[in-house]
Design an enzyme around this catalytic site. Structure first.
Site, short mmCIF file in Angstrom:
data_model
loop_
_atom_site.label_atom_id
_atom_site.label_comp_id
_atom_site.label_asym_id
_atom_site.label_seq_id
_atom_site.Cartn_x
_atom_site.Cartn_y
_atom_site.Cartn_z
N GLU A 73 0.79 -1.21 -0.03
CA GLU A 73 0.10 -0.04 -0.22
C GLU A 73 0.66 1.24 -0.13
O GLU A 73 0.65 2.24 0.72
CB GLU A 73 -0.97 -0.07 1.10
CG GLU A 73 -1.90 -1.22 1.18
CD GLU A 73 -3.09 -1.12 2.41
OE1 GLU A 73 -4.15 -1.59 2.09
OE2 GLU A 73 -2.87 -0.65 3.38
N ASP A 83 -8.78 -8.81 4.18
CA ASP A 83 -8.44 -7.62 5.27
C ASP A 83 -9.45 -7.49 6.30
O ASP A 83 -10.24 -6.68 6.28
CB ASP A 83 -8.39 -6.34 4.44
CG ASP A 83 -7.84 -5.39 5.07
OD1 ASP A 83 -7.32 -5.53 6.25
OD2 ASP A 83 -7.96 -4.03 4.69
N GLU A 88 -12.63 -1.82 12.77
CA GLU A 88 -12.66 -0.99 11.32
C GLU A 88 -14.13 -1.60 10.41
O GLU A 88 -14.71 -0.80 9.99
CB GLU A 88 -11.44 -1.24 10.49
CG GLU A 88 -11.38 -0.74 9.23
CD GLU A 88 -9.87 -0.67 8.52
OE1 GLU A 88 -9.04 -1.53 8.94
OE2 GLU A 88 -9.79 -0.34 7.22
#
Lengths: 744, 744
Positions: free
Chosen positions: A340, A419, A447
């Site tokens: 990333e 993820d 998240e």
């Protein structure tokens, strides 16, 4: 004396005590304790007991060596009921190294080999024992282990190290009055995994997009504020205390995305890291640091960050030596490299093993470890290209490197291949690196699971992950891999969680999200624990007034426990039902990841697709017709996942693209399952909300009000999920709800 | 002497001269000019001519009154060829008030009533004349008008005011050598609309989300930087010069979303506004200010902002008086009230008329106006509720108030009912407020039209809007409404554009986006202008070297003009083709609004939906079965839009929900139209890109390279639009492309 635990106890500062309210120490604090053992961590044990005695009238006597010696300087008795200073005692807490022990402790020690404790040596080699066992053979208690027993009216805790003694003390806190009830044979407790770490994605500078804490939902950082270390680190010590009480022994103090200021923590700002380490050390928690792989260049030390360059090796060696001068028990480095947008060895034509070994080499002389994250994938994927599969990426990148990592490198693997979605299969990487130390990374911060505005007790999901047996029912499980308890396997890398803690008064934003932090530590220590039992522990500790203290047999009238189990036990299942169906994942709003957006990531470069069309939905990851991801598993899972008939329903759309009319094992069609679960999930939230409302009076007003407000938001959001997902699939499939409910 | 226009000419500072390169002044600068007229704006005219003469060898003589008087102090002749100072002249620029004029100017003046010019009075009343006319009757030239003629080898420009003279000068610049060619009869030019305004959505403080310029795609603000007025305002003056040269006469210097710091512009930071006004005044451009309706409270002046409260009225009166002390020619206030979270009169139970009149009352003594934005809708709409229609909102809010606004209130209406989409019907509000002054707001900044990374020449779209006749072919058009040229209608409110300018070297990011700024001004002056002719003007002015100066008959070999017309004339059509089909709107990425996301706004509170399902797409806004929005139009449009058969194809999905198989007027189905236009749009971009590449050498290297890079991005983005939109509708409809092209 009002609420006043040891230094760092936050009760008096408007900070919620979480699972360590004063009341939890009453059983110990009202008794007579002898503490045998010297050194700073035994000092912490003494401080805890003395503080409890000051509140509840008990006493504590400490001696560092033999029984006839004077108490160690600085050790003193708590205010007490005037019990004989020389005995008798209700409780003996003793290091096996503390010289002659009272007879009762010798009895408890029978069956254990008394020997020098490993001391405070570096956390390198594996030291994995049974999760819990009744003492039998001639075994060592072990570095962080302890033995607890009760004989002849005396409760005894023995440990080879002061850390073990501290864990033993918190074991008694969990037991409550039970610890002082019937006799109990010697029980030997040792952590399954030596490394039980929380990673903080905290930034020093407030990041313009991600803020002070990346993916943080509990306010600011407890370490950092507006570009600097906080002036008052009282809370850091209190955090260490909470962590010790649930079994966590390592903390990474900054975000794995290491920005400019955070790069300096390694050098110019090292004293900040040392200050944090000083606060956590009394509770046996070591500090780790996320580092920028390009630090040698970024900090102006070298012209390159090439891991095979001699200057670079020398730079890391020198810098690391200075880190250990400042923090002798420093844990090591955490690295997100070539992922990333973060720098890494690929820029120099080197691979991840070259990169990780570079840092490992620098850390090895000091016993430090490198956590090298396996979260590597192409985040600029072409959504048109269905042959590229992000799920494959970590395996494809790392399995060729198995055997090339130094033994102080730990490959840190997210539990699922994508993820941290609420439902993913277990990452095949975990079973594919026999010659590499593997740690599994869980996301305690919510998240993708409601961002600490929704109740979502994650322990059942984690328990499933840890209990998954990649080689089938007869083989070892994920917990064995991370514990290093696999024949011919490497030493284990332990369990890592991304912390959900911030400077919020409740630590975790949602008061009930504290249970996730607690459960993370408890599962890292004992992965086979029952999530409901952990929750029960947490309830007893956290709500002692209503639940009758932490003694499950005590004054609890059962209402609070029952209600909280109803609300929380299956809350992760509820979340899954009203959000993303059948394991397909990622239907969240891009960027912040809260709330639904079914197509939000569908046409993006992120590799997270569901491929819904008018006929069906799901990702074909089979070897026969799809991306071949199923082939990354050993049998039997390679076959189970490949097979449309055998694939578990909850992962169906992760592995297969099926028509909406496909019939699940329970007889419903996929489309009807989508409708049914979304209606059901919202109903469950509504029931939980009402259940919580009934607890007014049983739970203190402030957390009750906070949770009540959050339930309103959870319900609103769950309805939004239900309606968007149902509307999306109704519009696409054209299949009406068989039960005729309103879909907008 | 190198590039050196009048003060503010940016050529020497690395800033692109846009449509005013030095070369554009060669025809004037190489001739002998007499300037008759006094005052500061005539001084600007003199400065422009003298500067050109210094470069190109001509001369200018100025006298403020009669021919025998000495030149005005400060006026001097340019360096020249030694021509007779007393004459003859090639060019006479004269105010009709400048005393006895040369005989040739008197000839040109025949047919015009010589009288006192209206001077610099406030811009309140209408002063609308024909867009262009050959002088005939006994008419006044008018406040901003001018007469241009050529007799006996002398070119003459006459004006009643110095502003008119300045516009006349720039008219000659546009004509180039043609201005000095064959004789031409007196032409009378007057602006259609008195108010031709650019609104800057510039923030003083950098907004954490929106940045320095909200929806700005050309760098920072030319006014503000990091919370303060820029030190160097040279560029502001240069901007004023560019605006005068295309006909804009008003600028709002701050964002309609007025945040805390910007609220202070009205009081504490007023000197900043005055400093900007000082720089723009020499070019006849007035400054307006966006104000916070809650300013009296926010600035601590009053306890309420209730428009009917006496204290509030007194506060606005006093504050406004102070504004006019600092800026005597201040234009007025712009207000976004009760819209997207901005404060407004609704909080006090008052309506928009109450709110607008409050400010109008304060401004009236000074001749100022209030621009009150009609962009009011519920931005927290429930997407499940199909009966609420954002398109209806402005009409529903404002038509009941018609007749209640003071005559210095201008209702500022976005051209379409939603929000600057590339295709919308004309807002019905424009035809629904006969007793209210209406301004139409266009968006020059390309929020929804490629964000100045895509070539999208907007003049054809604007021309369509301005030419639209709400009452049918026999009635007046939108241009007449904003010009106040409608029988029994109110005075016009003019044309407003949201500026596309920033501190980028090319002013507009994309060099070709300069044409949009230029065309906005030209259309505001003369709405019936042909967009292609405006573009032609712009090409000649901007690329004088390649296009043979601004003289279309000059050295231009035609290649550049031809290529730019091919690239730009229909670029807005191209953009429409590769983006959002058939008027349905809003398929952009939420937040930043760049690039496709078909469902991005579909399940949001913003009221922007397409309702695509597996059977069809579009919004039913009919009276028969939909939201009834069609009823907001007068006939014939109320009937045309209502009728599926008669509704124009390009607006079909704005007004109707139709099956994918619905056949358009050209015989293709809706779904095939979607595919065809998306493939075609991308092909057009690719052709334009190649066409531009061929212009290397004809266009200066720097802008050529910048546009080449931008074309790469435009092509990438257009392909993304094509593939996402086509894939979305293929997945949903299941209908394959009839021509078998690849849809991912």
């Amino acid at each position: 004396m009002t609420s006043s635990g040891p230094p760092g106890t936050p009760g008096s500062r408007g900070v919620h005590p979480a699972w360590l309210p004063d009341e939890a120490f009453r059983p110990i604090g009202s008794r007579r304790t002898l503490l045998c053992g010297g050194g700073p961590l035994a000092g912490t044990v003494h401080e805890e007991v003395a503080s409890a005695c000051a509140r509840y009238g008990g006493s504590v006597r400490r001696r560092a060596a033999g029984p006839d010696e004077a108490p160690e300087a600085g050790a003193d008795d708590g205010a007490g009921d005037g019990a004989d200073e020389g005995g008798p005692y209700d409780l003996v807490l003793a290091l096996t190294t503390a010289g002659p022990l009272p007879a009762v402790t010798e009895t408890a020690l029978a069956g254990f080999r008394r020997g020098p404790a490993p001391g405070d040596g570096p956390a390198v080699g594996p030291d994995i024992g049974p999760v819990i066992g009744t003492a039998g053979g001639d075994e060592r208690i072990g570095d962080e282990g302890y033995v607890v027993a009760r004989h002849e009216g005396v409760t005894v805790v023995l440990a080879d190290s002061a850390t073990g003694l501290l864990y033993g003390l918190f074991h008694l806190v969990r037991l409550g009055e039970e610890a002082f009830g019937a006799a109990r044979p010697a029980e030997h407790h040792r952590p399954a995994a030596r490394l039980r770490m929380l990673d903080h994605w905290d930034n020093v500078d407030v990041h313009p997009v991600m803020g002070q804490v990346e993916r943080g939902y509990a306010g600011g950082s407890i370490f950092w504020r507006d570009g600097a270390l906080r002036d008052d680190l009282t809370r850091v010590r209190a955090y260490g205390r909470l962590l010790a009480a649930c079994g966590v022994n390592a903390v990474t103090v900054n975000n794995v995305n290491v920005h400019a200021t955070e790069t300096l923590l390694l050098t110019d700002r090292l004293r900040d890291v040392a200050a944090i380490a000083d606060r956590l050390r009394p509770y046996g928690v070591r500090v780790h640091l996320s580092v920028n792989f390009a630090a040698p260049v970024a900090l102006g030390g070298t012209a390159t960050a090439d891991p095979l360059d001699e200057d670079v090796r020398a730079w890391w060696a020198a810098v690391t030596a200075r880190v250990y001068e400042a923090i002798p028990d420093f844990g090591g480095y955490v690295v997100k490299a070539d992922s990333e947008g973060q720098p890494g060895p690929h820029a120099y034509g080197r691979d991840h093993a070259d990169g990780a070994n570079l840092l490992a080499e620098a850390l090895a002389p000091f016993g430090g470890v490198v956590h090298w994250r396996a979260f590597v994938y192409n985040h600029r994927q072409d959504w048109r290209d269905r042959s590229t599969d992000r799920a494959r990426a970590a395996y494809d990148h790392f399995t060729p490197l198995d055997g090339r990592f130094r033994d102080n490198v730990i490959l840190q693997v997210k539990h699922g291949p994508i993820d941290f979605q609420v439902r993913e299969p277990v990452s095949p990487v975990i079973a594919a690196m026999p010659r590499t130390r593997v740690a599994v990374e869980l996301q305690v911060t919510q998240e993708y699971t409601g961002q600490q505005r929704h109740v979502c007790y994650l322990a059942p999901m984690w328990s499933e992950v840890l209990g998954f047996r990649p080689w089938g029912p007869a083989g070892p499980g994920v917990a064995h891999v991370v514990a290093g308890d696999v024949a011919d396997g490497a030493a284990g890398g332990g369990l890592v969680g991304v912390s959900n803690v911030g400077d919020d008064p409740y630590w975790t934003g949602h008061p009930l999200a504290q249970a996730n932090l607690y459960a993370f530590g408890r599962l890292a220590w004992a992965p086979s624990s029952d999530p409901a039992a952990i929750l029960d522990e947490w309830i007893g500790l956290t709500f002692p007034a209503a639940a009758g203290g932490n003694d499950a047999t005590g004054g609890d009238d059962g209402r609070l426990r029952e209600a909280l189990h109803e609300i929380m036990d299956d809350s992760c299942g509820t979340y899954e039902r009203y959000t993303v169906p059948l394991g397909v994942g990622f239907m969240v709003r891009p960027g912040h990841h809260y709330g639904p957006d079914v197509d939000g990531y569908e046409y993006t470069p992120w590799g997270t697709y569901h491929f819904a069309d008018r006929d069906g939905v799901g990702v074909d990851r089979t070897r026969a017709t799809g991306t071949g991801f199923t082939g990354q598993y050993p049998p039997p899972w390679s076959e189970v996942y490949e097979s449309l008939a055998r694939c578990p329903d909850e992962l169906l759309l992760f592995f297969h693209h099926v028509p909406y009319g496909h019939v699940l094992h329970d007889g419903t069609t996929v489309i009807q399952h989508i409708y049914d679960t979304h209606f059901a999930g919202v109903e469950e939230v509504e029931r939980a909300r009402l259940r919580w409302a009934e607890l007014a009076g049983l739970v203190p007003d402030a957390p009750h009000a906070r949770v009540r407000e959050l339930f309103a938001e959870q319900l609103r959001c769950a309805e939004e999920w239900r309606d968007q997902v149902n509307a999306y699939f109704l519009r696409k499939s054209g299949v009406p709800d068989a039960r005729g409910r309103r879909i907008p």
